[in-house]
Design a protein around this motif. Structure first.
Motif, PDB file in Angstrom:
ATOM      1  N   GLN A 118       0.838  -1.210   0.000  1.00  0.00           N
ATOM      2  CA  GLN A 118       0.000   0.000   0.000  1.00  0.00           C
ATOM      3  C   GLN A 118       0.870   1.256   0.000  1.00  0.00           C
ATOM      4  O   GLN A 118       0.563   2.218  -0.708  1.00  0.00           O
ATOM      5  CB  GLN A 118      -0.921   0.008   1.217  1.00  0.00           C
ATOM      6  N   LEU A 119       1.927   1.249   0.784  1.00  0.00           N
ATOM      7  CA  LEU A 119       2.823   2.411   0.819  1.00  0.00           C
ATOM      8  C   LEU A 119       3.551   2.588  -0.503  1.00  0.00           C
ATOM      9  O   LEU A 119       3.659   3.698  -1.022  1.00  0.00           O
ATOM     10  CB  LEU A 119       3.838   2.267   1.958  1.00  0.00           C
ATOM     11  N   LEU A 120       4.060   1.498  -1.052  1.00  0.00           N
ATOM     12  CA  LEU A 120       4.802   1.554  -2.307  1.00  0.00           C
ATOM     13  C   LEU A 120       3.922   2.018  -3.466  1.00  0.00           C
ATOM     14  O   LEU A 120       4.269   2.968  -4.182  1.00  0.00           O
ATOM     15  CB  LEU A 120       5.384   0.169  -2.625  1.00  0.00           C
ATOM     16  N   LEU A 121       2.773   1.355  -3.631  1.00  0.00           N
ATOM     17  CA  LEU A 121       1.922   1.639  -4.786  1.00  0.00           C
ATOM     18  C   LEU A 121       0.886   2.735  -4.539  1.00  0.00           C
ATOM     19  O   LEU A 121       0.641   3.559  -5.416  1.00  0.00           O
ATOM     20  CB  LEU A 121       1.215   0.361  -5.236  1.00  0.00           C
ATOM     21  N   GLY A 122       0.261   2.727  -3.374  1.00  0.00           N
ATOM     22  CA  GLY A 122      -0.778   3.719  -3.094  1.00  0.00           C
ATOM     23  C   GLY A 122      -0.203   5.094  -2.821  1.00  0.00           C
ATOM     24  O   GLY A 122      -0.455   6.043  -3.560  1.00  0.00           O
ATOM     25  N   THR A 123       0.579   5.181  -1.762  1.00  0.00           N
ATOM     26  CA  THR A 123       1.137   6.485  -1.380  1.00  0.00           C
ATOM     27  C   THR A 123       2.211   6.937  -2.352  1.00  0.00           C
ATOM     28  O   THR A 123       2.194   8.077  -2.818  1.00  0.00           O
ATOM     29  CB  THR A 123       1.713   6.410   0.051  1.00  0.00           C
ATOM     30  N   GLY A 124       3.153   6.055  -2.686  1.00  0.00           N
ATOM     31  CA  GLY A 124       4.272   6.422  -3.545  1.00  0.00           C
ATOM     32  C   GLY A 124       3.896   6.575  -5.007  1.00  0.00           C
ATOM     33  O   GLY A 124       3.894   7.680  -5.560  1.00  0.00           O
ATOM     34  N   LEU A 125       3.570   5.457  -5.636  1.00  0.00           N
ATOM     35  CA  LEU A 125       3.286   5.461  -7.079  1.00  0.00           C
ATOM     36  C   LEU A 125       2.084   6.336  -7.419  1.00  0.00           C
ATOM     37  O   LEU A 125       2.182   7.251  -8.245  1.00  0.00           O
ATOM     38  CB  LEU A 125       3.058   4.036  -7.592  1.00  0.00           C
ATOM     39  N   CYS A 126       0.938   6.052  -6.793  1.00  0.00           N
ATOM     40  CA  CYS A 126      -0.278   6.810  -7.127  1.00  0.00           C
ATOM     41  C   CYS A 126      -0.174   8.268  -6.683  1.00  0.00           C
ATOM     42  O   CYS A 126      -0.703   9.153  -7.352  1.00  0.00           O
ATOM     43  CB  CYS A 126      -1.502   6.152  -6.513  1.00  0.00           C
ATOM     44  N   GLY A 127       0.508   8.503  -5.576  1.00  0.00           N
ATOM     45  CA  GLY A 127       0.688   9.876  -5.113  1.00  0.00           C
ATOM     46  C   GLY A 127       1.460  10.719  -6.108  1.00  0.00           C
ATOM     47  O   GLY A 127       1.174  11.903  -6.307  1.00  0.00           O
ATOM     48  N   ALA A 128       2.456  10.116  -6.751  1.00  0.00           N
ATOM     49  CA  ALA A 128       3.248  10.845  -7.741  1.00  0.00           C
ATOM     50  C   ALA A 128       2.621  10.804  -9.134  1.00  0.00           C
ATOM     51  O   ALA A 128       2.807  11.720  -9.933  1.00  0.00           O
ATOM     52  CB  ALA A 128       4.666  10.274  -7.798  1.00  0.00           C
ATOM     53  N   LEU A 129       1.888   9.740  -9.422  1.00  0.00           N
ATOM     54  CA  LEU A 129       1.264   9.601 -10.743  1.00  0.00           C
ATOM     55  C   LEU A 129       0.105  10.575 -10.922  1.00  0.00           C
ATOM     56  O   LEU A 129      -0.040  11.202 -11.972  1.00  0.00           O
ATOM     57  CB  LEU A 129       0.778   8.158 -10.937  1.00  0.00           C
ATOM     58  N   THR A 130      -0.716  10.712  -9.915  1.00  0.00           N
ATOM     59  CA  THR A 130      -1.850  11.626 -10.012  1.00  0.00           C
ATOM     60  C   THR A 130      -1.412  13.019  -9.577  1.00  0.00           C
ATOM     61  O   THR A 130      -0.487  13.174  -8.802  1.00  0.00           O
ATOM     62  CB  THR A 130      -3.017  11.144  -9.123  1.00  0.00           C
ATOM     63  N   THR A 131      -2.101  14.022 -10.099  1.00  0.00           N
ATOM     64  CA  THR A 131      -1.642  15.378  -9.827  1.00  0.00           C
ATOM     65  C   THR A 131      -2.792  16.372  -9.777  1.00  0.00           C
ATOM     66  O   THR A 131      -3.339  16.746 -10.799  1.00  0.00           O
ATOM     67  CB  THR A 131      -0.599  15.826 -10.869  1.00  0.00           C
ATOM     68  N   TYR A 132      -3.137  16.754  -8.584  1.00  0.00           N
ATOM     69  CA  TYR A 132      -4.180  17.762  -8.409  1.00  0.00           C
ATOM     70  C   TYR A 132      -3.659  19.147  -8.789  1.00  0.00           C
ATOM     71  O   TYR A 132      -4.398  19.957  -9.341  1.00  0.00           O
ATOM     72  CB  TYR A 132      -4.678  17.757  -6.966  1.00  0.00           C
ATOM     73  N   SER A 133      -2.394  19.402  -8.531  1.00  0.00           N
ATOM     74  CA  SER A 133      -1.838  20.729  -8.831  1.00  0.00           C
ATOM     75  C   SER A 133      -1.817  21.001 -10.332  1.00  0.00           C
ATOM     76  O   SER A 133      -2.187  22.100 -10.773  1.00  0.00           O
ATOM     77  CB  SER A 133      -0.435  20.873  -8.242  1.00  0.00           C
TER      78      SER A 133
END
Length: 124
Positions: free
Chosen positions: A64-79
């Protein structure tokens, strides 16, 4: 260790977002930010699948940390989504700006829901 998992996922997610954005946007000759839209919906789907797997006990907290927080956090972009929407509005393309907001929210939520539902069905 957990911090490194988030860093590793982010190190993959950020360049992946760039590649998705450039690849998709190069195929569309329009002001609409299709590349960011595609990256955000893709990340939402991944997060939905991951959440479904986590809720069913199929993945660990480290995944979850690797894919959810890390990968998805960087892949998606609200800014970037916000910036591109503001640019469309300021350029007079208010319809495209509104369409970006509505389509992004509906498609993002829909992707999470579909990913979650399919994964829960598969593991449930």
């Amino acid at each position: 260790m957990r911090f490194l998992l988030v860093i590793l996922g982010g190190a993959v997610g950020a360049p992946l977002r760039y590649v998705i954005d450039r690849t998709v946007q190069a195929r569309h000759d329009t002001a609409f930010p299709w590349g960011t839209f595609a990256a955000n919906v893709t990340g939402s789907m991944i997060l939905g699948v991951l959440t479904g797997a986590a809720l069913s006990g199929a993945v660990s907290q480290n995944i979850q940390l690797l894919l959810g927080t890390g990968l998805c956090g960087a892949l998606t972009t609200y800014s970037t989504f916000s910036y591109e929407t503001l640019n469309l509005s300021e350029a007079g393309a208010r319809f495209l700006a509104a369409a970006n907001v509505v389509a992004s929210v509906i498609a993002g939520l829909g992707a999470v829901f579909i990913g979650l539902t399919l994964t829960q069905a598969a593991f449930g």
